[in-house]
Design an enzyme around this catalytic site. Structure first.
Site, mmCIF file in Angstrom:
data_model
loop_
_atom_site.group_PDB
_atom_site.id
_atom_site.type_symbol
_atom_site.label_atom_id
_atom_site.label_comp_id
_atom_site.label_asym_id
_atom_site.label_seq_id
_atom_site.Cartn_x
_atom_site.Cartn_y
_atom_site.Cartn_z
ATOM 1 N N ASP A 151 -40.199 27.877 66.127
ATOM 2 C CA ASP A 151 -41.205 27.680 66.028
ATOM 3 C C ASP A 151 -41.549 26.129 65.629
ATOM 4 O O ASP A 151 -40.437 25.819 65.090
ATOM 5 C CB ASP A 151 -42.541 28.539 65.317
ATOM 6 C CG ASP A 151 -43.535 27.619 65.242
ATOM 7 O OD1 ASP A 151 -44.287 27.062 66.660
ATOM 8 O OD2 ASP A 151 -44.377 27.691 64.044
ATOM 9 N N ASP A 157 -44.498 23.377 64.509
ATOM 10 C CA ASP A 157 -45.540 22.934 63.697
ATOM 11 C C ASP A 157 -45.187 23.762 62.242
ATOM 12 O O ASP A 157 -45.720 24.712 62.352
ATOM 13 C CB ASP A 157 -46.920 23.454 63.876
ATOM 14 C CG ASP A 157 -46.790 22.246 64.844
ATOM 15 O OD1 ASP A 157 -46.933 20.603 64.939
ATOM 16 O OD2 ASP A 157 -47.874 22.519 66.202
#
Ligand code: G6P
Ligand code: MG
Length: 218
Positions: A10, A12
């Site tokens: 991922d 963020d």
């Protein structure tokens, strides 16, 4: 456990701390609408799309807005958010990540990004990380965002890997659920309380080698 061949990150909150920029921008928008919004509401926004985030905020105060106003509010938030991310440089990559990615590359592992963000490509460019990843699947490439597994399944597909041979790194509850639904191993980055459904939860990548991690997972 299959030893993972593809490592899906991922963006963020895992590679870079942009979660605070999302939070500040949503808070500013919510307050401009007189909707109370603080850190306690923010966890639910992590990993989910921009439109889902705005829906969650409007529901906090039973607000309904026209489609045009909804778009205007999303654009306003995104403008503030883009001002924040425009300041990012490679120095903002989270501690331990550069070494971790370099080691994986040396070992011939495949690397992918699995993010719900439509700003992911800008962020990776500011961080000078675009070339590091074999596949970048972001909010512009999926129909359904996390907790739907689409983003991770597309990441695996893009590099020709079976889901069982992938491991996902996530800081959001919705992302852990997406990885579980994709039938992939999942490492939560953050708090055990929030990410307890992951196979393993770590605080950060500082002093963490891929070997350390595999040992903890096995
Ligand atoms: C990430 C963040 C979410 C954000 C989503 C969409 O997954 O964790 O908080 O809402 O991306 O971001 P965007 O940059 O497209 O507004
Ligand atoms: Mg995240």
């Amino acid at each position: 456990m299959n030893v993972p061949k593809t490592w899906i990150f991922d963006l963020d909150g895992v590679i870079v701390e942009t979660a605070q920029f999302h939070y500040k921008s949503w808070k500013r928008l919510a307050h401009s609408l007189d909707i109370p919004f603080d850190e306690s509401h923010n966890e639910a926004l992590k990993g989910v799309s921009r439109s889902k985030s705005l829906n969650i905020i409007l529901e906090l105060d039973d607000r309904e807005v026209s489609e045009k106003e909804f778009q205007r509010l999303m654009d306003k938030k995104n403008g503030w958010y883009q001002n924040y991310i425009a300041e990012l440089t490679p120095d903002d990559i989270l501690d331990g990540i550069p070494e971790f990615l370099d080691t994986l590359k040396e070992r011939g592992a495949k690397l992918a990004i699995g993010s719900s963000s439509k700003n992911a490509q800008y962020i990776l460019d500011y961080l000078q990380l675009t070339e590091t990843f074999d596949a970048i699947i972001d909010g512009t490439k999926v129909k359904n965002t996390k907790p739907d597994p689409e983003v991770f399944l597309k990441g695996a597909q893009a590099v020709g890997e079976d889901p069982e041979d992938c491991v996902v790194f996530e800081d959001a509850e919705s992302g852990v659920e997406a990885a579980n639904r994709a039938n992939m191993l999942c490492v939560g980055v953050g708090s055990e309380e929030i990410l307890g459904d992951a196979d393993l939860v770590i605080d950060s990548f500082v002093d963490m080698s891929p070997e350390d991690l595999l040992e903890k997972l096995s």
